[in-house]
Each structure stands twice: as C-alpha cells, then as structure tokens.
Write an enzyme that holds these catalytic residues in place. Structure first.
Site, PDB file in Angstrom:
ATOM      1  N   SER A   1      -5.699  -6.288   7.903  1.00 39.08           N
ATOM      2  CA  SER A   1      -5.872  -4.861   7.618  1.00 39.08           C
ATOM      3  C   SER A   1      -6.192  -4.668   6.146  1.00 39.08           C
ATOM      4  O   SER A   1      -6.074  -5.580   5.335  1.00 39.08           O
ATOM      5  CB  SER A   1      -4.602  -4.111   7.979  1.00 39.08           C
ATOM      6  N   ARG A   2      -6.594  -3.459   5.832  1.00 45.65           N
ATOM      7  CA  ARG A   2      -6.721  -3.083   4.434  1.00 45.65           C
ATOM      8  C   ARG A   2      -5.346  -2.614   3.946  1.00 45.65           C
ATOM      9  O   ARG A   2      -4.426  -2.467   4.732  1.00 45.65           O
ATOM     10  CB  ARG A   2      -7.749  -1.961   4.298  1.00 45.65           C
ATOM     11  N   ALA A   3      -5.215  -2.405   2.644  1.00 45.59           N
ATOM     12  CA  ALA A   3      -3.929  -2.003   2.072  1.00 45.59           C
ATOM     13  C   ALA A   3      -3.427  -0.708   2.693  1.00 45.59           C
ATOM     14  O   ALA A   3      -4.210   0.192   2.983  1.00 45.59           O
ATOM     15  CB  ALA A   3      -4.084  -1.806   0.570  1.00 45.59           C
TER      16      ALA A   3
ATOM     17  N   ASP B   1       5.657   3.729   5.604  1.00 43.06           N
ATOM     18  CA  ASP B   1       5.287   2.575   6.400  1.00 43.06           C
ATOM     19  C   ASP B   1       6.478   2.329   7.324  1.00 43.06           C
ATOM     20  O   ASP B   1       7.398   1.616   6.970  1.00 43.06           O
ATOM     21  CB  ASP B   1       5.046   1.382   5.454  1.00 43.06           C
TER      22      ASP B   1
ATOM     23  N   GLY C   1       4.591  -5.620   1.271  1.00 44.64           N
ATOM     24  CA  GLY C   1       5.532  -5.072   0.300  1.00 44.64           C
ATOM     25  C   GLY C   1       5.692  -5.961  -0.908  1.00 44.64           C
ATOM     26  O   GLY C   1       6.389  -5.626  -1.850  1.00 44.64           O
TER      27      GLY C   1
ATOM     28  N   THR D   1       0.169   0.796   1.617  1.00 43.56           N
ATOM     29  CA  THR D   1       0.721   1.369   0.386  1.00 43.56           C
ATOM     30  C   THR D   1       0.663   0.338  -0.739  1.00 43.56           C
ATOM     31  O   THR D   1       1.199   0.562  -1.808  1.00 43.56           O
ATOM     32  CB  THR D   1       2.181   1.816   0.603  1.00 43.56           C
ATOM     33  N   SER D   2       0.032  -0.789  -0.499  1.00 46.63           N
ATOM     34  CA  SER D   2      -0.038  -1.848  -1.505  1.00 46.63           C
ATOM     35  C   SER D   2      -1.392  -1.803  -2.213  1.00 46.63           C
ATOM     36  O   SER D   2      -2.302  -1.124  -1.768  1.00 46.63           O
ATOM     37  CB  SER D   2       0.151  -3.200  -0.826  1.00 46.63           C
TER      38      SER D   2
ATOM     39  N   THR E   1      -5.197  -8.189   2.891  1.00 47.42           N
ATOM     40  CA  THR E   1      -5.998  -9.411   2.955  1.00 47.42           C
ATOM     41  C   THR E   1      -7.479  -9.081   3.136  1.00 47.42           C
ATOM     42  O   THR E   1      -8.346  -9.735   2.543  1.00 47.42           O
ATOM     43  CB  THR E   1      -5.495 -10.315   4.097  1.00 47.42           C
TER      44      THR E   1
ATOM     45  N   SER F   1       1.805  -1.863  15.168  1.00 46.88           N
ATOM     46  CA  SER F   1       0.543  -2.183  14.520  1.00 46.88           C
ATOM     47  C   SER F   1       0.298  -3.687  14.534  1.00 46.88           C
ATOM     48  O   SER F   1      -0.763  -4.164  14.943  1.00 46.88           O
ATOM     49  CB  SER F   1       0.583  -1.644  13.091  1.00 46.88           C
TER      50      SER F   1
END
Lengths: 494, 494
Positions: free
Chosen positions: B193-195, B255, B167, B197-198, B202, B263
C-alpha cells in the site's frame, strides 16, 4: 468565483502556479488563506485549465464571506493550515479516552473557528454518538458550546423556555405555547433550530409565517417590545458551533444523545433562560423508543442543566403517532394557525398538547399556582389573547403571512377496510424529506387519519405535497418500496 | 472542468438552471449523473455565474474518469442519489449494534461503488476505530473486502507474502525480503500500500526505483516471468475499497485495529497468498505500544486469516527506534539498495531484520528446513543472488532507476553532550510528512545516530530533506515547538 459549496470554504488555484509548487499543495489539502484583515482555512481544489492565472486564487461563497468579502485585486497569503491539534482529543475519544473541560473547549473552539474539515467533523460526531458521552463529558461540551458564542442576559428573575427532543413529525407546539405563556406577561425569548433529521424544525415552520433570521440586537428588541420571540437560533449566534455540527448530523442522519443534550442546554443557557420545560415524546418509531431511554435522557438533561445553573423539567409524552395533521413547514404552520385562531377544524391533539405544556410553564413561572396552569392556558387561548400575542410577535419580527399550498399533490388511499393500527414516524419523516421538506417549505404530508380510525378501502390516508415534480416522483418511488408507512389492520370478527 | 478534487467526484451546474430547480437540488447534495454508458454519484456544487450555461454540467477529474471520460456534448441525466441504505448499519454500529456478513457486505459494496460521501466514509471509519470491532465483525468486513475486488489465483501450492503493521519509520524490509525469498524459487506476488499516516509506504518507496502501477494482467505477467513482483495494491484492484478508506484514515490520522486487520488479510487473500508472515513492531511511540496489544493484534490477524483459509504467522519485533537511516521514499530506497548491493555502509539493522524475516518465510515455504532459513537467506544476499533477482523484478516491472537527492536540506545538531536515549517515532513521521513525504518522494529525514550512541554538542543528529523551500520551512516550524524528537540524556557520573 460564484460557487456555492454550502458552508464549506473552498479555494481554487492553478495546479502549476508558483505557490502550489513551492508549498507542495495537493488537491484536498487544508490551506490557510490570510488577507490583511482576516483568515480562513479552506479546502484546496487544483485547477488545471486557463480559467485562472498563476497569480489568482478563486474562492467559494463560504470562503469569500469568511474573509469579509475581499475586493477583486486584494493580496492573500496561502500556506498549509497547521494540523488541528484538538483532533488528538477526538482520536483519543474514539480510542476510549474521556473528554474533560480542557479538551472539550479545545475541540469546540477549533470547530467554531472553522478549523475542522467535514471529514474531521464527521469523526467528532461519530465519536460522540450513542452512549459514548458520560454526564461529565456532556457538561464539559455544553459549557464549551455556551462559551463559544454570544450570550443573552435579561433583567427578569424568571426567563422561560421550552424544547422538544423531536423525532415526532408535525409536533409543532412551540409557537402556540410561546403565544399563550407570553400573553400572560412571562418573558419567553424563544430560539429554535432548523430540522436535523426531521422534515421541519420550529424555525423552518415559523419562517413560513414571519422572518426568523433576527440578528442579536433585533431579537433583543423584539423581546423587549412584546415579551417573546420565535427566532432561528443560528442567526443570533447563540452556541454557533451547534449549526456546524447539525449540518454533519443531518448528512449522517444521526442525532446523538450527548450532543443533543449539549445542543439543547447550551442554547437555553446562551439565550438567558432560567427555567426550561423539555418534551420527550416516546414511541416505537419516535427518536426516543422506550421509557427506559426517556428516563436516562431526562436525567442527563436535568443534571447537565443543573451544572449550568438551569432549572430543567421534563415531560414524557405519547410519541406513537404524529401530532397535528401537517408534516413539513407550511402544512405545520397551517395547523398552528388553526389552533391559535380557535378554528373548529383545528387538530385537537396539537391543541391539547400545547395547552398541557403551556400549563406547566405557567406554573414554573409562578404566574399560575400549582394545579391552576391548565385553566389559565385554556382561557388565554379561547379568549383570543394568545392569537393576538402571536400576531404581535410576528409583527415585531417583520410581518405576518399565511402559508401557501404546494403546486404538486398526490393522495394515497387505503387498500382494504380496517383500523389504523400503526404509524411509522421515521418513514413519514423520510417521505416528507424526499418530497422536499424542509427546504421546499410547502412540501410534506397532510394526514387524513389517526390511530384507531376505521377506514374503508379507497379512503384517503394522506396527501403528499411537493413544490417540484421531480421531488414528488422521488417520494412516490420510496412509497413503492415501503408500504408500511401507515398500517391498516383488518378487524377480527369473533 | 479541469478541476482536481482528489478522489471525490464533483459536478458543477448553474443554481438557476431548470434541472436544479425541478429536482430541488441544494449545494452539497449527492447527485447521480447517468450517461448512456455509465453512472456516478457526485457532490453537487452550484455555480452562480456565467461560466456555465443552463444546459451545461461540468465535472471534476474524478467524476469525469468515473463516467469513462464522456465526450464534450454528451447528454447526461441528473437526479437525487438514492439514500445509501447501508448507512443504517453504520448508524447501528455507532449505537452499539454488531455488523454481520450481510451488513458488512452492504457497506463495503456501497463504499466500493462510490456511494458514500466523505462525511459518511468518516463516520464508518470512526465506527470501526478502537476496540469496537470484534473478531467476527472483522472477519465479515475482510470477506466483504475480498469479494469487492479482483482476485489472483496461482498454480503453486504455496504462495508467500509478508506484511508489516507499520508505525515504524524507515522499516523498509519488504523489497529485500521479496528479493531473497523469490531468488530461491518461492512465488511471492507482493502488493503493497501507499502510506496511511506514515511518511512512506512500500509502494511509495518502490516507486522511486521502478514503476509500481501495474495493471492486473501486467502484474500476473511479471510474477509469471520472474516469480515475484513489488507492485502497488491499488493499481491491481485487489480489495479496492481499502484505498478509499485509507484516504479518510489519512485525513483523520487514524488507523484502526479491525480495519487494519481487514485491510491486510483481504489484500493477502485477494493476492492469492497461502502463507503470510506479519511483522508487528512494538515500542512506546510505534503504532503498537505494548506487548499486550501486540498479542491481541496477533490473535486477531491469525483468527481472521484462518477464517479466510490463510496461514498467518506473526513476529513481534523491536519498535523503539526507526529501522535504517532514511525516512521518506527516496531515502528509504537508498537504504534498500545499499543492503541489496552488500554496500559496506548499508544500515545493519535493516539488513539484519530483513534476513530474519526472509529466514522465516523460507521455512514457511518449506524451501528451508526448520532452523536452516537464516543460513539460506544470508547466502542468498551475500552471493548477490538477491540483488540480481531484485533487478530482474524491476526490469520486468518497467525499468530500474536510482533515487535522486533532495534540493533543500537542513541539518539538526545536538545541543549538548550525552547519549541518544529516545526516538519519538510519531514526531519523526510527522516531521517527514511536513517536509513533503510521501508525495514529494525525495523529502524526508536522514538519521545520523542510533539509540545508545554517545554524541558531543554540535554533532549531527539528522538532516531534513525537502523538494520545496516552503515545506522545509514548515518542518522547521514544527521542530521549533517539538524539541523532543530525539532525546539526548546527559550521562550520570558517579
């Protein structure tokens, strides 16, 4: 492109075309397509082969229709669809915020304009499921739904309507009630929905007998000519958002209380009704399972109706077993015609319930004095006036035809002696749906027993009907794992 | 068929072919396709033109992959997909029932097997949003998610991991922390993880520098060789359900707390971690907006971790403005490398926060005594050991490359003199996403100011980066309607 994706607009472009690269399109993006005259938001599918050139976009049927059927070489502009702003209200609702007139209108307008993807529609439906909508939210959504479509207006002071909240297979009273009531000069412009989670809605059943896809003007003409109609609500564009939501509810096998009330009341207001009778069947496997819930629903229906200027009355009825013998469009149509024609073999429960509802409506319309409705209803049916009026309605809508019988059948028998003790309405509905109802009109179930009947081992309990061998097999597979569709209890000998 | 429908399996057949008619298929039905070796449930699309023969079925990429890339003329059997039984638990949950181990496992197994349509997935995500999941439900889902995928096991007694609940744009501490901690001999098999909602996760940022799609065996080899990795979790098939759910959450821009905890914890357990440090940034426009919510989340994380045998510690950090200067994969990668290389221009906030997290982890791993972690972390960074270890990790994963710069840029300037008083993290994230991040790796935002900075009218506030002109224009459109992305307040003169 000759591709049928149901209601969902889809656009196909080459993954390596200039527009896809310049706009940064990804598969499954929501993309706005704009021609000189129209626009639609569609889901993007990227094509990696040579079927399309870099300069071509292909459309699914729904997208093509929404763009007003553009000609072959028309130019279109594609860009990212703007984020749907009203989704912030849906997210807020999921986090416990309340909807008001403003947010409800924003959501319903965006849904109506086709701006919600299936994933977004599903989240909206889920957000409104269960006890999550209070009465004010339900009123706000109802009002927004009325405002989103066309609205009929009639000269008569009283315009009657009826509705059943459903969940009871075979409960096809509407065509009979409309015939009886309108035969007495009461205006009854009835629009019905197609099945949500049941094997047939009234529109599905009536479609077996007569065309129900009337346009706005045609429906008004039919009502003007014969004082009533039995049309599909979706084709008249009353509360059009409802049909979009119903598709999602069907896929989820969900039917939420607030959405149900908004759907019912908005359609009645849009159809120009002033007085509505609503049938709430209660039973352990009906949609409404307890008197408590029925009373809550009654209150929500009456309060929402009142807020929109509608006089709503409700009757709570027995929902412990199906009404009539047939379940599925054609089989229910057969039952309806038997009652209207005063056939000796007509299912008496369907006849009796239809008479009671018609009696109430005749009293609400002030054609019958309080307490005199039932007598008038019975006379109208027995004299053949209801049957004549029904035929007039069908002729006005475009013709009358009798239901055909399904080519594939399978009879299920009792395994042992006993008494019919229990119907699982949900399993019956599921079974009829697996057999193909309502899309296959002749598919469904023909019941041969009622609660309390004594049966011998080997006696016929019900017959499955199907239009395709695959569907019949599929229904039989379900029966294999669920033998409690109809329960036969052995009698106790004292 | 050369058609990319993202993760969704789709099958195309002729509407008038024998199979469609015999099985009673409708557009958008869920259909099971079975070959000799594999099976997949796909959404049906009916084709009404001559592109396909009556004997052909065409597959989208996802369906084709799921069937193990069948050869051109392979025979397949198509029939109605069985109704997804576990959807009854999702419906129950929407109506207020609780999930238990049994129902959670049924749902997660069905999702994992690809049996849920997008509409059904969306209803599940919505059902778990907000405060609807209690701690026991969260534990049940977490356990089911761990069981649904592969699980790594390591010989070491302590295996460290970290996570940030997100966030906060640009908050890319992980690569730095992993380098510092693992340079001290602590095992840190990091999957990210991949994005959701961002504008970047990483994994998205690391992918700019080195391959992150390691397989299960390759990841184990990398960790065996250099004591750490920085891999994408999805490619290792740890808690694979999560990636399916994330796609839906992204489409809904949602989210949820319970799903978030499930998760995070499931991935850590599956990765074989024993001790995990979780960073919870709190700020008015961060994902967690109040200390109250942060403490609730901390409790849920710690209790869920404990139930699965994981030692979870949390740090609540300042989330009032982005960390570092870059927002978006390549720009964040640049910041990370500056810190690791002890560049004088490195963003100090990113450096400082990374050191604090690394210090905690070094103490949790018992490599540093309590209170001595920060000193060790600083020494590791300043000495260049962290930078060397980072390069070792990248080489082991398949190589190292420096981020490239975006071809399209636009600088946004202050309109008047004043002090930087407020960052809207949500708008910044949205803006970077509109500019193309994370799919366009070079897209994003480069910030030139921090909270409290004094600026003159015309001073550069931030630069938008994009890989495509269309995306840059789209981000600029958003700026037109939202000028409160960074607020400059005029100073009060007394």
């Amino acid at each position: 492109m000759g591709i049928d994706t149901h209601q969902q607009p889809v656009v196909y472009i080459r993954s390596d075309c200039h527009v896809a690269i310049a706009e940064g399109f990804n598969a499954h993006a929501q993309v706005e397509i704009r021609t000189a005259d129209a626009a639609v938001v569609a889901q993007l599918v990227l094509v990696t082969n040579e079927r399309l050139s870099h300069e071509q976009a292909a459309l699914s049927e729904a997208a093509w229709q929404a763009l007003g059927c553009p000609v072959e070489d028309e130019i279109a502009w594609l860009h990212h669809a703007a984020p749907v702003e009203s989704m912030s209200y849906v997210r807020g609702k999921l986090y416990g915020q309340r909807l008001d007139d403003n947010s409800a209108a924003a959501i319903i307008n965006d849904i109506n304009a086709g701006r919600y993807s299936d994933i977004q529609l599903s989240a909206y439906v889920a957000a409104c499921t269960g006890e999550r909508l209070d009465v004010n939210e339900t009123i706000a959504i109802t009002r927004a739904m009325v405002d989103s479509g066309q609205r009929l207006r009639w000269a008569n002071e009283r315009v009657l309507d009826k509705h059943c909240v459903g969940g009871l297979p075979g409960n096809r009273t509407t065509p009979i009630v409309v015939a009886i009531v309108s035969a007495n000069g009461v205006l009854m412009p009835k629009t019905s929905s197609r099945a949500i989670t049941s094997p047939a809605g009234t529109a599905d059943t009536m479609e077996v007998i007569t065309p129900v896809q009337l346009g706005f003007e045609q429906m008004q003409q039919v009502v003007h000519d014969v004082g009533a109609c039995l049309a599909w609500g979706g084709s008249v564009s009353l509360s059009p958002t409802d049909d979009i939501i119903i598709r999602i509810e069907r896929a989820l096998d969900l039917d939420s209380e607030g959405q149900l009330v908004a759907s019912v009341i908005s359609k009645k207001v849009a159809a120009g009704a002033t007085h509505v009778l609503i049938d709430i069947p209660v039973g352990p496997t009906a949609k409404v399972r307890s008197d408590d819930k029925a009373h809550k629903l009654r209150q929500l229906l009456e309060r929402t109706g009142a807020a929109l200027g509608l006089d709503v009355r409700t009757v709570i009825t027995d929902g412990s077993q199906p009404i009539g013998r047939g379940i599925g469009p054609a089989l229910e149509a057969r039952d309806v015609l038997q009652v209207l024609e005063n056939d000796l073999h007509a299912p008496q429960d369907l006849r009796q319930k239809s008479l009671l509802l018609a009696a109430q409506l005749l009293e609400m319309s002030a054609v019958a004095e309080p307490g005199k409705g039932l007598e008038l209803a019975e006379r109208t049916l027995l004299s053949g006036q209801a049957w004549q009026q029904f035929q007039r309605i069908c002729q006005a809508q475009g013709g009358f035809s009798r239901p055909a019988e399904a080519p594939f059948k399978h009879c299920v028998h009792a395994r042992h002696d006993g008494v019919v003790a229990y119907f699982n309405n949900r399993f019956l509905a599921r079974l009829a749906a697996l057999a193909g109802a309502p899309n296959a009109a002749q598919a469904g179930i023909d019941l041969h027993v009622r609660l309390g009947d004594e049966v011998r081992a080997g006696a016929a309990l019900f017959t499955l009907h199907a239009e395709a061998a695959g569907e019949l097999a599929y229904a039989l597979d379900f029966l294999d794992g669920h033998d409690d569709v109809i329960r036969i209890e052995e009698e106790l000998t004292c």
